[in-house]
Scaffold this motif. Sequence first.
Motif, mmCIF file in Angstrom:
data_model
loop_
_atom_site.group_PDB
_atom_site.id
_atom_site.type_symbol
_atom_site.label_atom_id
_atom_site.label_comp_id
_atom_site.label_asym_id
_atom_site.label_seq_id
_atom_site.Cartn_x
_atom_site.Cartn_y
_atom_site.Cartn_z
ATOM 1 N N LYS A 123 -9.540 7.310 2.138
ATOM 2 C CA LYS A 123 -8.524 7.946 2.990
ATOM 3 C C LYS A 123 -8.247 9.154 2.099
ATOM 4 O O LYS A 123 -7.734 10.100 2.664
ATOM 5 C CB LYS A 123 -7.454 6.997 2.752
ATOM 6 C CG LYS A 123 -7.895 5.809 3.427
ATOM 7 C CD LYS A 123 -7.072 4.556 3.423
ATOM 8 C CE LYS A 123 -7.575 3.211 4.044
ATOM 9 N NZ LYS A 123 -6.735 1.982 3.424
ATOM 10 N N ASN A 249 -9.311 6.631 8.141
ATOM 11 C CA ASN A 249 -9.030 7.430 6.991
ATOM 12 C C ASN A 249 -7.858 8.220 7.148
ATOM 13 O O ASN A 249 -6.745 8.200 6.644
ATOM 14 C CB ASN A 249 -10.257 7.813 6.538
ATOM 15 C CG ASN A 249 -11.302 6.701 6.060
ATOM 16 O OD1 ASN A 249 -11.176 6.087 5.006
ATOM 17 N ND2 ASN A 249 -12.480 6.515 6.824
ATOM 18 N N HIS A 376 -14.183 11.186 8.588
ATOM 19 C CA HIS A 376 -12.918 10.756 8.347
ATOM 20 C C HIS A 376 -11.890 10.870 9.394
ATOM 21 O O HIS A 376 -10.482 10.372 9.466
ATOM 22 C CB HIS A 376 -12.356 11.606 7.163
ATOM 23 C CG HIS A 376 -12.839 11.305 5.872
ATOM 24 N ND1 HIS A 376 -14.169 11.894 5.499
ATOM 25 C CD2 HIS A 376 -12.639 10.499 4.827
ATOM 26 C CE1 HIS A 376 -14.763 11.746 4.178
ATOM 27 N NE2 HIS A 376 -13.602 10.560 3.708
#
Length: 435
Positions: A123, A249, A376
Amino acid sequence: MIPQEIIRRKRDGDELDAADIRSFIAALAAGQLSEGQIGAFAMAVWFKGMSRAEIVALTLAMADSGDRLQWADIDRPIADKHSTGGVGDNVSLMLAPIAAACGLAVPMISGRGLGHTGGTLDKLESIPGYRITPDADLFHKVVKKAGCAIIGQTGTLAPADGRLYAVRDVTATVDSIPLITASILSKKLAAGLETLVLDVKVGNGAFMADRGQAEILAQSLVEVANGAGVKTSALITDMNQPLADSAGNAVEMRNCLDFLAGRKRDTRLDIVVLAFAAEMLVKSGIAASPDEAEGMARQALSSGKAAEVFARMVSMLGGPADLIENPDRYLVRAPVEKPVLAARSGWLSACDARGVGLSVIDLGGGRRHPSDRIDHRVGFSELLPLGTRVTAGEPIALVHAADEAAAERAAAALAMHYRITDDKPETTPVIAGLV
């Protein structure tokens, strides 16, 4: 030391002595073992377990496989929190700056996604420029000046755990109490903590689906950590649905920023963050009671002090200084966003949280192999909590995907992970117990 002999003995159920465990872990840290040998050892432990003495020896050997951090020049209690892993669990991202704003020093060594669960480091890597593996001097400086730093394992901090962690992720040996205990606590012991609070998840989205197993794991962690000189307690929390309303994320990072900035509050997430803040503050002696501690945590949020701490940490570790104010400038969105629609009217009554986590991986937001690159951008947001009344055709979530085909697959999968019934379900407390 002959690695295959140690593997054989553990495979056959023998109790390994501390010297053999230390030799095996030293070889692992030195790169002298193959992935096959590491995986075989992990599988033998998964099947045969370990005694408490073996777990202590494994934990200490992994902690001693690299450097141990020292904080003598910091006049705050050194504290941390760790989660055993869940879906939509971004508690650490908010908790560390809240605790730091209340007077703790929080050197948080976090991990990547493991199995179907998300990883704090993954993250954080959605933030441009953020250095998840700073050198020891910078890590120390950030903890001292900002109050907290959330980073990954460096090559010198419990290096044996780093390699074992990656192999466990792809060999179905994640949910082993001895390996979980040693993995978590080796990093915490190496980080030089004085106090530690653990979040042991239980439910279909946790590694421990059974309450009894979760309590066994919590007891193992607390006993080993306290035995090693770190004042430790554990909260058992529910993971039968994603904790936040996001899973992924960048989407979870956005959730964190909105939480710290006061743009958003999520009931289940709010309860867990404040409960852990209170436990950390009481355990460290900053507050005299849970009520006083929770009041301090709420004040840190409402005053903006926690947000300031987070912003300072991000900036010192190479990220943008105005991330909280301008998240859209830095957090890249997926090119396709598609709503997941309720197939019928009724109550959201059950969720396969593990399935939600696996769907994030299918989108590209997690790993199947240690070397996989993560996208992500992808994941789910606007997930409705269980107990919500929905109408047919109403969105229950939003998919973030790299292309239309992936979005279609993810939307269909997510819809299957939720059950809609005519009757309103009973609500489950998000905090199930304290050890």
